[in-house]
Scaffold this motif. Structure first.
Motif, PDB file in Angstrom:
ATOM      1  N   CYS A  45       0.831  -1.210   0.000  1.00  0.00           N
ATOM      2  CA  CYS A  45       0.000   0.000   0.000  1.00  0.00           C
ATOM      3  C   CYS A  45       0.864   1.258   0.000  1.00  0.00           C
ATOM      4  N   VAL A  46       1.860   1.291   0.869  1.00  0.00           N
ATOM      5  CA  VAL A  46       2.732   2.464   0.933  1.00  0.00           C
ATOM      6  C   VAL A  46       3.524   2.609  -0.361  1.00  0.00           C
ATOM      7  N   ALA A  47       3.999   1.492  -0.900  1.00  0.00           N
ATOM      8  CA  ALA A  47       4.742   1.543  -2.161  1.00  0.00           C
ATOM      9  C   ALA A  47       3.882   2.142  -3.271  1.00  0.00           C
ATOM     10  N   ARG A  48       2.627   1.694  -3.372  1.00  0.00           N
ATOM     11  CA  ARG A  48       1.733   2.235  -4.395  1.00  0.00           C
ATOM     12  C   ARG A  48       1.523   3.735  -4.196  1.00  0.00           C
ATOM     13  N   HIS A  49       1.354   4.150  -2.963  1.00  0.00           N
ATOM     14  CA  HIS A  49       1.168   5.570  -2.657  1.00  0.00           C
ATOM     15  C   HIS A  49       2.385   6.385  -3.083  1.00  0.00           C
ATOM     16  N   LEU A  50       3.578   5.916  -2.730  1.00  0.00           N
ATOM     17  CA  LEU A  50       4.790   6.657  -3.071  1.00  0.00           C
ATOM     18  C   LEU A  50       5.040   6.666  -4.576  1.00  0.00           C
ATOM     19  N   MET A  51       4.728   5.572  -5.249  1.00  0.00           N
ATOM     20  CA  MET A  51       4.886   5.545  -6.707  1.00  0.00           C
ATOM     21  C   MET A  51       3.893   6.491  -7.379  1.00  0.00           C
ATOM     22  N   ASP A  52       2.676   6.539  -6.868  1.00  0.00           N
ATOM     23  CA  ASP A  52       1.688   7.469  -7.424  1.00  0.00           C
ATOM     24  C   ASP A  52       2.124   8.920  -7.236  1.00  0.00           C
ATOM     25  N   LEU A  53       2.743   9.208  -6.088  1.00  0.00           N
ATOM     26  CA  LEU A  53       3.199  10.574  -5.823  1.00  0.00           C
ATOM     27  C   LEU A  53       4.345  10.982  -6.742  1.00  0.00           C
ATOM     28  N   SER A  54       5.277  10.060  -6.974  1.00  0.00           N
ATOM     29  CA  SER A  54       6.496  10.399  -7.701  1.00  0.00           C
ATOM     30  C   SER A  54       6.442  10.085  -9.194  1.00  0.00           C
ATOM     31  N   GLY A  55       5.533   9.205  -9.584  1.00  0.00           N
ATOM     32  CA  GLY A  55       5.499   8.762 -10.971  1.00  0.00           C
ATOM     33  C   GLY A  55       6.490   7.644 -11.253  1.00  0.00           C
ATOM     34  N   ALA A  56       7.209   7.187 -10.233  1.00  0.00           N
ATOM     35  CA  ALA A  56       8.173   6.093 -10.407  1.00  0.00           C
ATOM     36  C   ALA A  56       7.437   4.767 -10.569  1.00  0.00           C
ATOM     37  N   THR A  57       8.123   3.783 -11.139  1.00  0.00           N
ATOM     38  CA  THR A  57       7.542   2.453 -11.297  1.00  0.00           C
ATOM     39  C   THR A  57       8.084   1.464 -10.275  1.00  0.00           C
ATOM     40  N   SER A  58       9.005   1.913  -9.414  1.00  0.00           N
ATOM     41  CA  SER A  58       9.513   1.064  -8.349  1.00  0.00           C
ATOM     42  C   SER A  58      10.036   1.935  -7.212  1.00  0.00           C
ATOM     43  N   VAL A  59      10.040   1.384  -6.014  1.00  0.00           N
ATOM     44  CA  VAL A  59      10.584   2.068  -4.842  1.00  0.00           C
ATOM     45  C   VAL A  59      11.271   1.049  -3.954  1.00  0.00           C
ATOM     46  N   LEU A  60      12.192   1.537  -3.116  1.00  0.00           N
ATOM     47  CA  LEU A  60      12.848   0.708  -2.114  1.00  0.00           C
ATOM     48  C   LEU A  60      12.372   1.156  -0.737  1.00  0.00           C
ATOM     49  N   LEU A  61      11.882   0.215   0.062  1.00  0.00           N
ATOM     50  CA  LEU A  61      11.375   0.525   1.394  1.00  0.00           C
ATOM     51  C   LEU A  61      12.119  -0.309   2.426  1.00  0.00           C
ATOM     52  N   ARG A  62      12.650   0.362   3.444  1.00  0.00           N
ATOM     53  CA  ARG A  62      13.391  -0.340   4.489  1.00  0.00           C
ATOM     54  C   ARG A  62      12.450  -0.721   5.625  1.00  0.00           C
ATOM     55  N   THR A  63      12.475  -1.989   6.003  1.00  0.00           N
ATOM     56  CA  THR A  63      11.783  -2.475   7.192  1.00  0.00           C
ATOM     57  C   THR A  63      12.807  -3.231   8.029  1.00  0.00           C
ATOM     58  N   GLU A  64      12.393  -3.744   9.178  1.00  0.00           N
ATOM     59  CA  GLU A  64      13.308  -4.579   9.961  1.00  0.00           C
ATOM     60  C   GLU A  64      13.712  -5.820   9.186  1.00  0.00           C
ATOM     61  N   ARG A  65      12.930  -6.182   8.191  1.00  0.00           N
ATOM     62  CA  ARG A  65      13.243  -7.322   7.330  1.00  0.00           C
ATOM     63  C   ARG A  65      14.408  -7.019   6.398  1.00  0.00           C
ATOM     64  N   GLY A  66      14.710  -5.730   6.218  1.00  0.00           N
ATOM     65  CA  GLY A  66      15.725  -5.298   5.276  1.00  0.00           C
ATOM     66  C   GLY A  66      15.102  -4.343   4.267  1.00  0.00           C
ATOM     67  N   VAL A  67      15.847  -4.038   3.197  1.00  0.00           N
ATOM     68  CA  VAL A  67      15.336  -3.157   2.146  1.00  0.00           C
ATOM     69  C   VAL A  67      14.554  -4.005   1.143  1.00  0.00           C
TER      70      VAL A  67
END
Length: 282
Positions: free
Chosen positions: A90-112
């Motif tokens: 959900c957050v990835a889709r939101h950030l991609m919609d904001l930026s127009g990018a087709t991919s994003v990297l998100l860091r969690t405790e699981r890693g990037v």
């Protein structure tokens, strides 16, 4: 949506977004560029569906030096969670919609985690390689994670959080509320566990229901779907690419050499602002 850098605005108004992935619902707060003020107390209050907003998990977006953003997750009981696959999508889709990018990297405790637009409104997140060792899940003692010494011989899998997957004849014939609550706190799982029940409905096609630790029954769970797909493949029930039917809809899971890929839809339902009166009552 971001909190203001102004201290008074941060205290008196807390903007949020309500999102869901297959009915697995989240409150998302963007705290990039602002002091992090969300606490266990605020998370519990927000998670109350009668007196707060209500969610399965709370996701906090924060700044990160190398990834596009970092995520911190809370369960409805206020406890922290290392990962939440559907909220990450959900957050990835939101950030991609904001930026127009087709991919994003998100860091969690699981890693990037790499997230990408999969077309047709779908979003994919690579949840990383599954953790299959007893000490990685973790379990309280050394044993084979494929079949645990628990009635029903479930499989344990770590996806950054612990999972216990039971393969049964009919998931709808089981009282999941009682079953999930009992097994969440099984002594083999020192950090408690998410509980899944699943059965086959076709070739590489599973029906699954889930009990999430710290929350209870949810309509869907991304990390649980990944864990169930991995468990089914390890047990020879399926191949490494499966479709999973949850109470809230359908996810596609692909266990690849690069990690476990989860693909499905997301929804941004509404935006809101927590009132000063609510915040002062905490």
């Amino acid at each position: 949506m971001r909190l203001s850098m102004n201290t008074q605005a941060t205290i008196d108004a807390l903007p949020f977004m309500k999102m869901h992935g297959l009915g697995n619902d989240f409150v998302v707060i963007d705290q990039r560029g602002a002091p992090r003020i969300v606490s266990e107390c605020i998370a519990r209050a927000l998670g109350d569906r009668q007196r707060g907003v209500g969610f399965d998990q709370l996701a906090i977006i924060t700044d990160d030096d190398t990834a596009d953003a970092a995520l911190v997750f809370y369960n409805a009981d206020g406890s922290l969670s290392s990962t939440c696959g559907n909220a990450t999508r959900c957050v990835a889709r939101h950030l991609m919609d904001l930026s127009g990018a087709t991919s994003v990297l998100l860091r969690t405790e699981r890693g990037v985690l790499r997230c990408a637009d999969a077309g047709n409104g779908l979003t994919t997140v690579n949840m990383g390689a599954p953790l299959l060792g007893w000490d990685q899940v973790p379990l309280s003692e050394a044993m084979d994670t494929l079949e645990l010494p628990i009635d029903g011989a479930p499989t344990a899998t770590g996806m950054g959080n612990p999972h216990c997957t039971f393969f049964v004849d009919d998931v709808d014939a089981i009282d999941l509320a009682s079953f999930g609550a009992t097994h969440e706190c099984h002594p083999l799982f020192p950090e408690r566990t998410n509980v899944q029940i699943a059965h086959m409905i076709g070739e590489d096609h599973l029906r699954m229901r889930v009990w999430e630790r710290g929350t209870g029954i949810t309509l869907a769970s991304g990390s649980s779907s990944c864990a169930t797909a991995v468990a089914a493949a390890r047990r020879g029930l399926t191949g490494r690419s499966v479709t999973i039917e949850l109470d809230g809809g359908t996810l596609r899971i692909d266990w690849t050499a690069e990690g476990v890929l989860m693909t499905g839809p997301t929804a941004h339902v509404f935006d809101g602002v927590l009132t000063p009166a609510f915040l002062e009552s905490l």
